[in-house]
Design an enzyme around this catalytic site. Structure first.
Site, PDB file in Angstrom:
ATOM      1  N   THR A 184       0.783  -1.317   0.058  1.00 34.62           N
ATOM      2  CA  THR A 184      -0.038   0.143  -0.008  1.00 34.62           C
ATOM      3  C   THR A 184       0.819   1.302  -0.100  1.00 34.62           C
ATOM      4  O   THR A 184       1.664   1.324   0.776  1.00 34.62           O
ATOM      5  CB  THR A 184      -0.901  -0.157   1.248  1.00 34.62           C
ATOM      6  OG1 THR A 184      -1.809  -0.960   1.195  1.00 34.62           O
ATOM      7  CG2 THR A 184      -1.599   1.365   1.597  1.00 34.62           C
ATOM      8  N   THR A 204       0.440   0.867   6.668  1.00 39.84           N
ATOM      9  CA  THR A 204       0.440  -0.325   5.841  1.00 39.84           C
ATOM     10  C   THR A 204       0.280  -1.365   6.628  1.00 39.84           C
ATOM     11  O   THR A 204       0.553  -1.581   7.745  1.00 39.84           O
ATOM     12  CB  THR A 204       1.672  -0.085   4.779  1.00 39.84           C
ATOM     13  OG1 THR A 204       1.532  -1.237   4.037  1.00 39.84           O
ATOM     14  CG2 THR A 204       2.883  -0.202   5.710  1.00 39.84           C
TER      15      THR A 204
HETATM   16  C1  SD4 Z   1      -5.351  -3.221   3.657  1.00 41.43           C
HETATM   17  N1  SD4 Z   1      -3.502  -2.072   4.674  1.00 41.43           N
HETATM   18  O1  SD4 Z   1      -6.073  -3.152   2.789  1.00 41.43           O
HETATM   19  C2  SD4 Z   1      -3.957  -2.343   3.377  1.00 41.43           C
HETATM   20  C3  SD4 Z   1      -2.981  -3.411   2.631  1.00 41.43           C
HETATM   21  C4  SD4 Z   1      -1.591  -3.490   2.919  1.00 41.43           C
HETATM   22  O2  SD4 Z   1       0.155  -4.831   3.510  1.00 41.43           O
HETATM   23  O3  SD4 Z   1      -1.131  -2.504   3.485  1.00 41.43           O
HETATM   24  N2  SD4 Z   1      -0.892  -4.455   2.613  1.00 41.43           N
HETATM   25  O4  SD4 Z   1      -5.182  -3.940   4.630  1.00 41.43           O
END
Ligand code: SD4
Length: 336
Positions: free
Chosen positions: A195, A246
């Protein structure tokens, strides 16, 4: 009191960052040229403008800094910076090329927040690459904060965004391989890139932030994470600072992570201390199974100080400050 006396009598650290307000009010008896020079000196001292983002995204931070150097706002900078990664079909975590949900659908979440506390977001958006720009349109052109699914897509189309297939061949192959076992398990760090959350301070000292993602790979259909939820994946308070997250969004949402970090900075913590405390809130929960998931935060305060922290190793950030655009490895909690 003349401006030079004011500066002499006031510690800059105690002042905080005050280019836009306090110092300007003392400028009446100096020339415009002196004013400009003084403001530049103060900004240079604090390393402003600056851009900071989750993961290794030097092209994105370079784009954002180019916007700031051209006199653009922090809001323009974070939008333009995030768009770089959204358009990068090789990145499998954001925009085009993002890994799909377990049914093979690429669904995007994004949010944006400006210096005045305005915000917009889209959730479960399909077939539109630049989710962050749609989020900005939601903020600026509707009375709402959040649009979801088909409504978000129709809104984007009405604003001239072009529909596209976001599932690249590489992501389709990865999904087909995943389907063989179809085991759902959060991936701790995807290819050192995940992200994209970005924060910027512009030459006026104003802060904005944005966040964009295809969410967790192979998530359940309809699942939405923290990234489009204001206060969780992103929060900005222009008097204090900003934060983006993230990692496993469910855990960020449960602790309202980005809002928490900003509130901790309001209480006097540095960005680094605030990120650490927010991670501790997650790992110290009763029965936390933090060993199985990653969360990382990056934060900036009004003075242009930054901090980052994660549960596990290999979270990194990219910081563009004082002519240096560099990747920095984050400190982390789990040493076992
Ligand atoms: C989520 N935080 O959709 C985001 C995805 C992400 O490591 O950062 N993944 O939960």
């Amino acid at each position: 009191m003349k401006r030079r006396d004011f500066i002499k009598n006031t510690s800059l650290t105690g002042l905080g960052f005050a280019v836009g307000n306090t110092l300007v009010n003392c400028d009446e008896d100096i020339t415009e040229a002196q004013k400009t020079q003084n403001h530049k000196a103060i900004r240079d001292l604090y390393g402003i403008p600056l851009v900071v983002a989750t993961w290794h995204v030097e092209n994105a931070t370079a784009k954002a800094m180019a916007v700031l150097h051209a006199g653009g706002s922090a809001l323009d900078a974070v939008e333009q910076g995030c768009r770089v990664e959204e358009a990068n079909a090789k990145g499998q975590t954001v925009g085009k090329g993002g890994l799909p949900d377990r049914d093979g659908n690429v669904t995007l979440d994004a949010s944006i927040m400006d210096k005045d506390g305005n915000c917009g977001s889209v959730v479960y958006l399909q077939n539109i690459t630049h989710a962050v720009s749609v989020a900005r349109k939601v903020m600026e052109d509707t009375p709402h904060v959040m649009l979801a699914g088909e409504g978000a897509k129709q809104f984007a189309l009405s604003k001239g965004f072009k529909p596209e297939n976001l599932l690249t061949e590489a992501s389709k192959i990865a999904w087909e391989q995943w389907k063989v076992k179809a085991q759902y398990k959060p991936i701790i760090n995807i290819e050192n890139h995940d992200t994209i959350g970005m924060l910027a301070i512009d030459k006026n000292g104003d802060i904005s932030g944005a966040c964009t993602t295809s969410g967790l790979a192979y998530k359940m259909g309809g699942r939405v994470g923290d990234s489009p939820i204001i206060g969780s994946g992103l929060f900005i308070d222009n008097d204090i600072g900003g934060c983006v997250a993230t990692g496993l969004g469910e855990e960020v949402v449960k602790t309202v992570g980005s809002f928490l970090v900003v509130e901790l900075m309001r209480q006097g913590k540095t960005p680094q201390q605030a990120c650490e405390e927010a991670i501790h809130r997650i790992v110290n929960k009763p029965n936390s199974n933090y060993k199985n998931f990653q969360v990382g935060y990056v934060a900036v305060n009004k003075k242009g100080e930054t901090g980052c922290y994660a549960i596990h190793q290999y979270f990194s950030i990219t910081k563009y400050q004082a002519d240096k655009n560099e990747q920095i490895q984050s400190e982390f909690y789990n040493r076992t």
